[in-house]
Design a protein around this motif. Structure first.
Motif, mmCIF file in Angstrom:
data_model
loop_
_atom_site.group_PDB
_atom_site.id
_atom_site.type_symbol
_atom_site.label_atom_id
_atom_site.label_comp_id
_atom_site.label_asym_id
_atom_site.label_seq_id
_atom_site.Cartn_x
_atom_site.Cartn_y
_atom_site.Cartn_z
ATOM 1 N N TRP A 157 0.743 -1.006 0.100
ATOM 2 C CA TRP A 157 0.031 -0.127 -0.198
ATOM 3 C C TRP A 157 0.750 1.243 -0.100
ATOM 4 C CZ3 TRP A 157 -4.771 0.975 -1.426
ATOM 5 C CH2 TRP A 157 -5.583 -0.187 -1.429
ATOM 6 N N ALA A 158 2.038 1.225 0.769
ATOM 7 C CA ALA A 158 2.718 2.519 0.842
ATOM 8 C C ALA A 158 3.332 2.701 -0.632
ATOM 9 C CB ALA A 158 3.815 2.325 1.702
ATOM 10 N N SER A 159 3.910 1.497 -0.956
ATOM 11 C CA SER A 159 4.553 1.612 -2.720
ATOM 12 C C SER A 159 3.524 2.073 -3.756
ATOM 13 C CB SER A 159 5.434 0.420 -2.718
ATOM 14 O OG SER A 159 4.610 -0.647 -3.191
ATOM 15 N N GLY A 160 2.532 1.911 -3.440
ATOM 16 C CA GLY A 160 1.279 2.331 -4.312
ATOM 17 C C GLY A 160 0.792 3.771 -4.003
ATOM 18 N N LEU A 161 0.449 4.085 -2.901
ATOM 19 C CA LEU A 161 -0.340 5.265 -2.446
ATOM 20 C C LEU A 161 0.680 6.594 -2.700
ATOM 21 C CD1 LEU A 161 -2.285 4.361 0.683
ATOM 22 C CD2 LEU A 161 -3.240 5.086 -1.823
ATOM 23 N N LEU A 162 2.147 6.349 -2.476
ATOM 24 C CA LEU A 162 2.987 7.258 -2.705
ATOM 25 C C LEU A 162 3.075 7.820 -4.038
ATOM 26 C CD1 LEU A 162 5.576 6.374 0.122
ATOM 27 C CD2 LEU A 162 3.857 8.377 0.268
ATOM 28 N N PRO A 163 3.709 6.738 -5.051
ATOM 29 C CA PRO A 163 3.545 7.162 -6.480
ATOM 30 C C PRO A 163 2.222 7.670 -7.221
ATOM 31 C CG PRO A 163 4.655 5.184 -5.888
ATOM 32 C CD PRO A 163 3.789 5.710 -4.700
ATOM 33 N N ALA A 164 1.167 7.120 -6.463
ATOM 34 C CA ALA A 164 -0.202 7.684 -6.974
ATOM 35 C C ALA A 164 -0.494 9.117 -6.668
ATOM 36 C CB ALA A 164 -1.262 6.867 -6.495
ATOM 37 N N SER A 165 0.094 9.504 -5.499
ATOM 38 C CA SER A 165 0.090 10.865 -5.145
ATOM 39 C C SER A 165 0.896 11.887 -6.070
ATOM 40 C CB SER A 165 0.183 11.189 -3.719
ATOM 41 O OG SER A 165 1.684 11.150 -3.271
ATOM 42 N N ILE A 166 1.882 11.502 -6.122
ATOM 43 C CA ILE A 166 2.972 12.135 -6.914
ATOM 44 C C ILE A 166 2.551 12.226 -8.221
ATOM 45 C CG2 ILE A 166 5.178 12.256 -7.904
ATOM 46 C CD1 ILE A 166 6.147 11.156 -5.138
ATOM 47 N N PRO A 203 -2.791 15.256 -1.304
ATOM 48 C CA PRO A 203 -2.066 15.108 0.188
ATOM 49 C C PRO A 203 -2.714 13.995 1.064
ATOM 50 C CG PRO A 203 -3.479 17.036 0.306
ATOM 51 C CD PRO A 203 -3.446 16.549 -1.243
ATOM 52 N N VAL A 204 -4.016 13.727 0.635
ATOM 53 C CA VAL A 204 -4.580 12.665 1.344
ATOM 54 C C VAL A 204 -3.963 11.067 0.971
ATOM 55 C CG1 VAL A 204 -6.697 11.111 1.444
ATOM 56 C CG2 VAL A 204 -6.798 13.689 1.510
ATOM 57 N N LEU A 205 -3.725 11.072 -0.264
ATOM 58 C CA LEU A 205 -2.865 10.064 -0.768
ATOM 59 C C LEU A 205 -1.622 9.877 -0.258
ATOM 60 C CD1 LEU A 205 -3.971 9.613 -4.432
ATOM 61 C CD2 LEU A 205 -4.438 8.275 -2.801
ATOM 62 N N PHE A 206 -0.777 11.041 -0.286
ATOM 63 C CA PHE A 206 0.468 11.255 0.304
ATOM 64 C C PHE A 206 0.645 10.768 1.744
ATOM 65 C CE2 PHE A 206 4.295 13.510 1.639
ATOM 66 C CZ PHE A 206 5.284 12.845 0.804
ATOM 67 N N PHE A 207 -0.136 11.209 2.588
ATOM 68 C CA PHE A 207 0.024 11.116 3.891
ATOM 69 C C PHE A 207 -0.476 9.933 4.239
ATOM 70 C CE2 PHE A 207 0.407 16.099 3.899
ATOM 71 C CZ PHE A 207 1.391 16.032 4.656
#
Length: 84
Positions: A26-35, A57-61
């Protein structure tokens, strides 16, 4: 402990709700998705809804939160028994 003599009191922290792979995925999916969403919204050449900008920012945090929840790898010799 009187009801179940097999229970052993330890100083180990309680187990996490999910596996290490779950949090890493989930971390490796959400961080690139936010960027990626921020880049797409900034470069699409039109005004976008504020809801989409709030999603960045919701996806990033949320991704950062998932990354912080990743448990440490098990120590060598640790035996995992099922059910926990």
């Amino acid at each position: 402990m009187d009801r179940n003599p097999a229970v052993i009191a330890t100083d180990d922290p309680p187990p996490h709700a999910h596996t290490r792979r779950f949090y890493i995925g989930w971390a490796s999916g959400l961080l690139p998705a936010s960027i990626l969403l921020a880049v797409v919204l900034a470069n699409d050449g039109r005004e976008d809804s504020i809801v989409l900008w709030m999603l960045v920012p919701v996806l990033f945090f949320t991704g950062i939160g998932m990354a912080l929840k990743i448990p440490e790898p098990a120590k060598p010799g640790t035996v995992v028994r099922w059910p926990r």
